[in-house]
Design a protein around this motif. Sequence first.
Motif, short mmCIF file in Angstrom:
data_model
loop_
_atom_site.label_atom_id
_atom_site.label_comp_id
_atom_site.label_asym_id
_atom_site.label_seq_id
_atom_site.Cartn_x
_atom_site.Cartn_y
_atom_site.Cartn_z
N SER A 262 14.79 -3.95 44.35
CA SER A 262 15.24 -2.60 44.02
C SER A 262 16.04 -2.05 45.19
O SER A 262 15.54 -2.00 46.33
N PHE A 263 17.27 -1.61 44.92
CA PHE A 263 18.15 -1.10 45.98
C PHE A 263 17.56 0.11 46.70
O PHE A 263 17.64 0.20 47.93
N PRO A 264 16.97 1.10 45.99
CA PRO A 264 16.44 2.27 46.72
C PRO A 264 15.37 1.94 47.76
O PRO A 264 15.18 2.70 48.70
N LEU A 265 14.68 0.80 47.60
CA LEU A 265 13.66 0.43 48.58
C LEU A 265 14.26 0.16 49.96
O LEU A 265 13.55 0.20 50.97
N ILE B 294 9.34 5.34 47.02
CA ILE B 294 8.48 4.47 46.20
C ILE B 294 8.29 5.08 44.81
O ILE B 294 8.38 4.39 43.79
N TYR B 295 8.03 6.39 44.76
CA TYR B 295 7.84 7.04 43.45
C TYR B 295 9.11 6.95 42.62
O TYR B 295 9.06 6.69 41.41
N ALA B 296 10.28 7.19 43.24
CA ALA B 296 11.54 7.15 42.50
C ALA B 296 11.77 5.78 41.86
O ALA B 296 12.25 5.69 40.72
N VAL B 297 11.42 4.73 42.58
CA VAL B 297 11.58 3.37 42.04
C VAL B 297 10.63 3.16 40.86
O VAL B 297 11.01 2.60 39.83
N MET B 298 9.40 3.62 41.00
CA MET B 298 8.40 3.39 39.95
C MET B 298 8.66 4.23 38.70
O MET B 298 8.49 3.75 37.58
N ALA B 299 9.05 5.48 38.89
CA ALA B 299 9.26 6.38 37.74
C ALA B 299 10.69 6.35 37.22
O ALA B 299 10.99 7.00 36.22
N GLN B 300 11.56 5.59 37.92
CA GLN B 300 12.96 5.48 37.51
C GLN B 300 13.64 6.85 37.43
O GLN B 300 14.26 7.21 36.43
N VAL B 301 13.48 7.64 38.49
CA VAL B 301 14.15 8.94 38.58
C VAL B 301 15.13 8.89 39.75
O VAL B 301 14.95 8.11 40.69
N PRO B 302 16.20 9.68 39.72
CA PRO B 302 17.18 9.66 40.82
C PRO B 302 16.54 10.11 42.13
O PRO B 302 15.92 11.18 42.19
N VAL C 166 6.68 16.47 30.44
CA VAL C 166 6.67 16.95 31.82
C VAL C 166 7.83 16.29 32.57
O VAL C 166 8.02 15.08 32.48
N ASP C 167 8.61 17.07 33.27
CA ASP C 167 9.73 16.53 34.04
C ASP C 167 9.20 15.60 35.12
O ASP C 167 8.33 15.96 35.92
N LEU C 168 9.74 14.38 35.17
CA LEU C 168 9.21 13.37 36.09
C LEU C 168 9.58 13.66 37.55
O LEU C 168 8.88 13.21 38.46
N VAL C 169 10.67 14.39 37.78
CA VAL C 169 10.99 14.80 39.16
C VAL C 169 9.96 15.82 39.63
O VAL C 169 9.42 15.74 40.74
N HIS C 170 9.66 16.80 38.78
CA HIS C 170 8.64 17.80 39.09
C HIS C 170 7.30 17.12 39.33
O HIS C 170 6.59 17.43 40.31
N PHE C 171 6.94 16.16 38.47
CA PHE C 171 5.66 15.47 38.64
C PHE C 171 5.64 14.67 39.94
O PHE C 171 4.58 14.51 40.56
N GLY C 172 6.79 14.17 40.37
CA GLY C 172 6.85 13.44 41.63
C GLY C 172 6.39 14.31 42.79
O GLY C 172 5.65 13.84 43.67
N LEU C 173 6.82 15.57 42.80
CA LEU C 173 6.37 16.48 43.87
C LEU C 173 4.86 16.72 43.78
O LEU C 173 4.17 16.79 44.80
N ILE C 174 4.34 16.84 42.55
CA ILE C 174 2.91 17.05 42.36
C ILE C 174 2.12 15.88 42.93
O ILE C 174 1.16 16.05 43.69
N VAL C 175 2.53 14.67 42.57
CA VAL C 175 1.83 13.46 43.03
C VAL C 175 1.90 13.34 44.55
O VAL C 175 0.88 13.12 45.22
N PHE D 45 14.59 14.10 46.37
CA PHE D 45 14.74 14.63 47.73
C PHE D 45 15.08 16.13 47.70
O PHE D 45 14.50 16.92 48.43
N LEU D 46 16.03 16.50 46.84
CA LEU D 46 16.41 17.91 46.75
C LEU D 46 15.24 18.76 46.25
O LEU D 46 15.05 19.90 46.69
N ALA D 47 14.43 18.20 45.37
CA ALA D 47 13.29 18.95 44.81
C ALA D 47 12.25 19.27 45.87
O ALA D 47 11.46 20.21 45.70
#
Length: 428
Positions: A53-56, A158-166, A353-362, A171-173
């Motif tokens: 995965s490139f983001p890693l 790591i979360y972005a790779v797993m949840a497939q979110v930008p 539930v928005d996955l970017v929002h949930f990323g911040l929660i996790v 980062f901006l969130a």
Amino acid sequence: MTLALLFFSLAVFVGLEIPIAFALALAAVTYLLVGASVPMTLVVQRMAPGLDSFPLLAIPLFVLAGNLLNRAGIADRIFAFAVALVGHVRGGLAHVNVVASLIFAGMSGVAQADAAGLGTVEIKAMRQNGFSAPFSAAVTAASAIIGPIIPPSVIMVIYAVMAQVPLSDLFLAGILPGLGIGLLLMATIWFLAATGRIEAPVSPRPPLGEIRRSFVRALLALAAPAFLVAGMLAGAATPTELGAIIVIYAIVLGFANRELSLADLLKCFVDTLVASGVLVFIIAAAVPFGWVVAINNLPAALAEGLLGISHQPWVVLAMINLMLLVAGCFMETTAILLIAVPALLPVLIALDVDLVHFGLIVVFNLLVGAITPPFGVILFIMMDIAQISFRQIVRAILPFYVPLAAALLLITYWPELSLWLPHLVDGR
């Protein structure tokens, strides 16, 4: 039964203090030996593709950038600038501690690195100015978890790779929630100082010229996180590419200031290799474990169980918060992320539930776990730096769970706090 064996094996291996990466891999091997007629080679075969995965690539870049900036004397300059800004406010260097962590958060994506690097400077200065060692360590631990909320952040990668979110959206969130956490911590410090619960000497208000001089000395250091945020807002480069740019910037800055030598550079490379190797190995070892979880339909079963209790998003998110907080008390942050996210994604998708929002929660849940007994890793780092007992730091950090709980509620139930900036950039 076989799935229960998987998690029981993991609990046993963790209880035996086997490193989490080996514990995850061994739990998968135990399952394959007892509960499935699958060749053992599958464990290795699953590991390598899991890292494709490139983001890693952003992980070693951000870790290296943080190491370089820390080694180049940036921590001292940031701390001096923070003293000039807020050292005279009631709460004194405790406020400085939080402000310095907010600034340094834009340079290092690992909470443990922030705690160990900047924390050494902060605790030493606070103790010299009359603060108790336990309180100094507690403030440093609480403020260190802001690091992975404000970009860059390794755990967000790591979360972005797993949840497939930008990754750029994630980062901006984190920017506004990170600033909000800092303000809540500073409000708590002010309350503790104003009510006499802590002894908090203040510095005299510096003249404007001194503030200007400290700003100029820290300006080049402050430019690093500014480059990152500006680059993401402008869409000029991906977060991974921006990580590479900041690494080059940190090397040039260190040598230009004559605070970075070739020996220091080599030490930064070695430290980054070790830290990144550990993280990447944990990710690789979690892939076969996650595969076993997936083929046993645990995500679907978990979704059915949670949705069977309630279809209200706020209720389900409350239950997820509780589960993550409890898990964070006993397991390593990255391991929880790698196990929990694939299992919870079907629930979140079902509830829209928005996955970017949930990323911040996790991410925030797991960071709170990193400063929660009995196994909060940052607490042990602070114990070592401040030379205090576990009981002392636990007692000192108790008041800070109140603002952190308030921050968690805000992040969970006010999605716009996280999503406003990504949506603004996207034009939504």
